[in-house]
Structures are given as C-alpha cells and as structure tokens.
Design a protein around this motif. Structure first.
Motif, PDB file in Angstrom:
ATOM      1  N   THR A 261      -0.163  -3.885  -5.557  1.00  0.00           N
ATOM      2  CA  THR A 261      -1.613  -3.740  -5.587  1.00  0.00           C
ATOM      3  C   THR A 261      -2.072  -3.642  -7.040  1.00  0.00           C
ATOM      4  O   THR A 261      -1.295  -3.284  -7.932  1.00  0.00           O
ATOM      5  CB  THR A 261      -2.080  -2.485  -4.830  1.00  0.00           C
ATOM      6  OG1 THR A 261      -1.611  -1.319  -5.540  1.00  0.00           O
ATOM      7  CG2 THR A 261      -1.548  -2.452  -3.395  1.00  0.00           C
TER       8      THR A 261
ATOM      9  N   GLU B 148       2.184   1.729  -3.443  1.00  0.00           N
ATOM     10  CA  GLU B 148       1.167   2.331  -4.310  1.00  0.00           C
ATOM     11  C   GLU B 148       1.161   3.851  -4.181  1.00  0.00           C
ATOM     12  O   GLU B 148       1.109   4.573  -5.180  1.00  0.00           O
ATOM     13  CB  GLU B 148      -0.205   1.767  -3.953  1.00  0.00           C
ATOM     14  CG  GLU B 148      -1.348   2.363  -4.759  1.00  0.00           C
ATOM     15  CD  GLU B 148      -2.702   1.852  -4.299  1.00  0.00           C
ATOM     16  OE1 GLU B 148      -3.665   2.649  -4.296  1.00  0.00           O
ATOM     17  OE2 GLU B 148      -2.801   0.660  -3.924  1.00  0.00           O
TER      18      GLU B 148
ATOM     19  N   GLN C 241       0.842  -1.207   0.000  1.00  0.00           N
ATOM     20  CA  GLN C 241       0.000   0.000   0.000  1.00  0.00           C
ATOM     21  C   GLN C 241       0.876   1.255   0.000  1.00  0.00           C
ATOM     22  O   GLN C 241       0.561   2.249  -0.664  1.00  0.00           O
ATOM     23  CB  GLN C 241      -0.941   0.008   1.199  1.00  0.00           C
ATOM     24  CG  GLN C 241      -2.019  -1.065   1.171  1.00  0.00           C
ATOM     25  CD  GLN C 241      -1.513  -2.439   1.580  1.00  0.00           C
ATOM     26  OE1 GLN C 241      -0.403  -2.566   2.130  1.00  0.00           O
ATOM     27  NE2 GLN C 241      -2.292  -3.462   1.336  1.00  0.00           N
TER      28      GLN C 241
END
Length: 336
Positions: free
Chosen positions: A128, A106, A103
C-alpha cells in the motif's frame, strides 16, 4: 538488577557489564564472576529490560520480517535462511504474517515500527502507499524479497516470477506441448501468482500458441483441493489441452490427484507442471516438473544484505540501494 547484584555481592554496574553483549571481551569482569552472575540471573528468573537497553543504546536488537503464509514451505525456508544469516549477530527476528493481503502487511509494518526494529524484510514488491510512505519516513533499512519491483523501497533480493513462468512455458513447448493452460487464483491478492500468470500469457502469445486458456479458481493461496477442482473445470472447458502450468506446486499436486481419480494418465493424456519445488513435488508419483527456487538462499541473501545496511546505519551512514538477483531453474521430472 539490584537484587542480582546484592545476592552475588557486586555492584549493579558489574551485573550490567556481565549481561552486555560485549561482556565476553570485558576484562573488568572475570569469566568466573560472569558465570556466577548469569547463573544467579537464571535462578532468580531475571530477564533484561530490552526497552531500557534500547533507550540507552539506540539499538533495539531485533529485525522484522513479514511473510504471506505460515504453512508454505517456501516461506518457512526463506525465514530459515534469514535466521542463518543473522545468527551470531546479536539480532533477534520478529515475524509477521500477512495472509497475502497488503492491508494486513500495512498493519504489521506500523505495529513493528512502534517497537523500533533495526531493519525490515518484506515479501514481494507490491505494498500500500501507506506502507511505502511509513517505511521511507522511518529511515529503517528495508529489503524486499521474492520479486524484482520496478520501484523498490530500497534493497531487493529476488527474481522475476513472470520470467520464470515464461521459461517454464518455453520448456513445455520445447518438449512438444502446444495446448498449454494455466491454473491460478481468482484475484491478484497474490501478486507473485499474478506475475506468473502474466508470464504464461506473454510466452504463449510469443510462441503463437492458443491463448486465454486460464482457469481462475479459489482465493490465494490456492490449495491442493482447489487445484483438483480447477483441473476438472479446465478439462471440461478445453478437452484438447495437453499441458497445464499451475501457479504453485500445491495446486499442481491437486490437479495431479484429480487426474488420477478420473483415469487421465499423466503425462500421456496431459502434462502437469508446478512452481516452487515444494517437497510434495519431489515426493509424489509421478514427480512434478516445476520451477525450482533457492528459498533459503533468498532468505540468507536478504539477511546478509540487511546486516550490512544495519551496520552502515549504526555508523551514521546509508548503504546505497542494492538489487540481488537470485537464480531459478526448471526441474524436469516425470509429470511432463
């Protein structure tokens, strides 16, 4: 730029040519004049507006790389390899740190793409869906490292962590060890660590050794202290274990230190092996058997591949996807 031009007594265009990357071969600006302009820029504290240059040239002049850890020597060596590859290319490196969280990766990817990098280097092949989609939509050349993903985004430079871990199990088996355990983290946040555990499991099953002797302790990256605590738990649960494979050299060193505190001789009572060939593995006593990786070589290969992809993009083409397999080897030392 106008202020610099006024002080030197030349036009803004002359200053612009002197500051451009091609200025060394620009015969319209003498080297002596160029040096006067550069010295004046230094004296006046003038810095080129890279944003304006990006708009005019369609080139940002930098690449982005995202690594999972800043204090892991393997990844710092990889970054050094990238830097060595791009040195002299005129490209600068912008570095991001994900803390082993996809995350975070990302968010870094989205933030970096806002600045229009000419290429992106990622660590690992697990991302992701948003990261994959964003990079594919951007059209920016991408190189994934330290892994061999089944569905790469584009280019890949790395090795199979599962294969390397399995090779280490087979090495220990060849030396006569039969009750081999594994120390790793409590989550799959470190996907390369998860692959190493999978490689360990596959190897012990194929060798028909006692399976399931896995201690999961601590969040990645596993520290030396956590490696020591995991070692104590391992010996309490399976006292007949004669060898342990740790997910990294740091946790292996912690396990070694715990053995020394408790009077468990290494390798006579239990053998210990790590992964990564960190400096600590080569410096401790006894020195650690480990999987040796050419970390800087991974960085150099990734940087060189990205440069070729960027050159193709600048010429309006697309470099066909490439996979570069990097070598690993078992470094046999005194701990086994």
């Amino acid at each position: 730029m106008a202020d610099v031009a006024a002080r030197v007594g030349v036009s803004k265009m002359t200053v612009s040519r002197a500051l451009s990357r091609a200025s060394q071969s620009d015969r319209t600006t003498s080297e002596a004049l160029r040096q006067r302009i550069l010295q004046t820029c230094t004296e006046m504290g003038y810095v080129v507006d890279q944003t304006a240059r990006t708009f005019s040239s369609k080139r940002s002049g930098f690449i982005a790389a995202i690594i999972p850890s800043l204090n892991n020597s393997n990844f710092s060596d990889t970054v050094n390899g990238i830097m060595a590859a791009v040195e002299g290319s005129g490209l600068q490196l912008l570095l991001g740190y994900s803390d082993y969280r996809i995350q975070n990766e990302e968010r870094w990817v989205k933030a970096m793409l806002m600045r229009r990098p000419e290429g992106v280097i990622l660590t690992g092949g697990s991302h992701t869906e948003a990261t994959r989609a964003t990079l594919l939509a951007s059209g920016v050349p991408v190189v994934e490292t330290w892994d061999l993903p089944q569905s790469p985004i584009e280019h890949t430079v790395g090795f199979s962590n599962a294969e390397a871990s399995g090779a280490l199990v087979r090495h220990l088996h060849g030396k006569g060890y039969r009750n081999i355990a594994f120390i790793g983290g409590t989550s799959n946040r470190d996907t390369r660590g998860a692959d190493r555990r999978r490689g360990y499991g596959d190897a012990v099953r194929k060798l028909k050794l006692p399976a399931g002797r896995v201690i999961s302790f601590g969040q990645p990256p596993i520290s030396m202290e956590q490696g020591g605590e995991a070692m104590a738990l391992l010996m309490k649960q399976w006292p007949d274990v004669d060898a342990v494979l740790a997910v990294s050299d740091l946790s292996a060193f912690g396990a070694l230190a715990e053995c020394q505190r408790r009077g468990w001789n290494v390798p006579e009572r239990i053998a210990i092996a790590g992964f990564g060939d960190f400096e600590v593995a080569r410096s401790c006593h006894p020195r650690l058997t480990t999987v040796a990786i050419d970390c800087a070589g991974i960085g150099r290969a990734a940087g060189e591949l990205l440069l070729r992809a960027i050159e193709a993009a600048r010429n309006g083409a697309r470099l066909p996807p490439e996979t570069v397999r990097t070598p690993f080897q078992i470094a046999q030392r005194e701990s086994t």
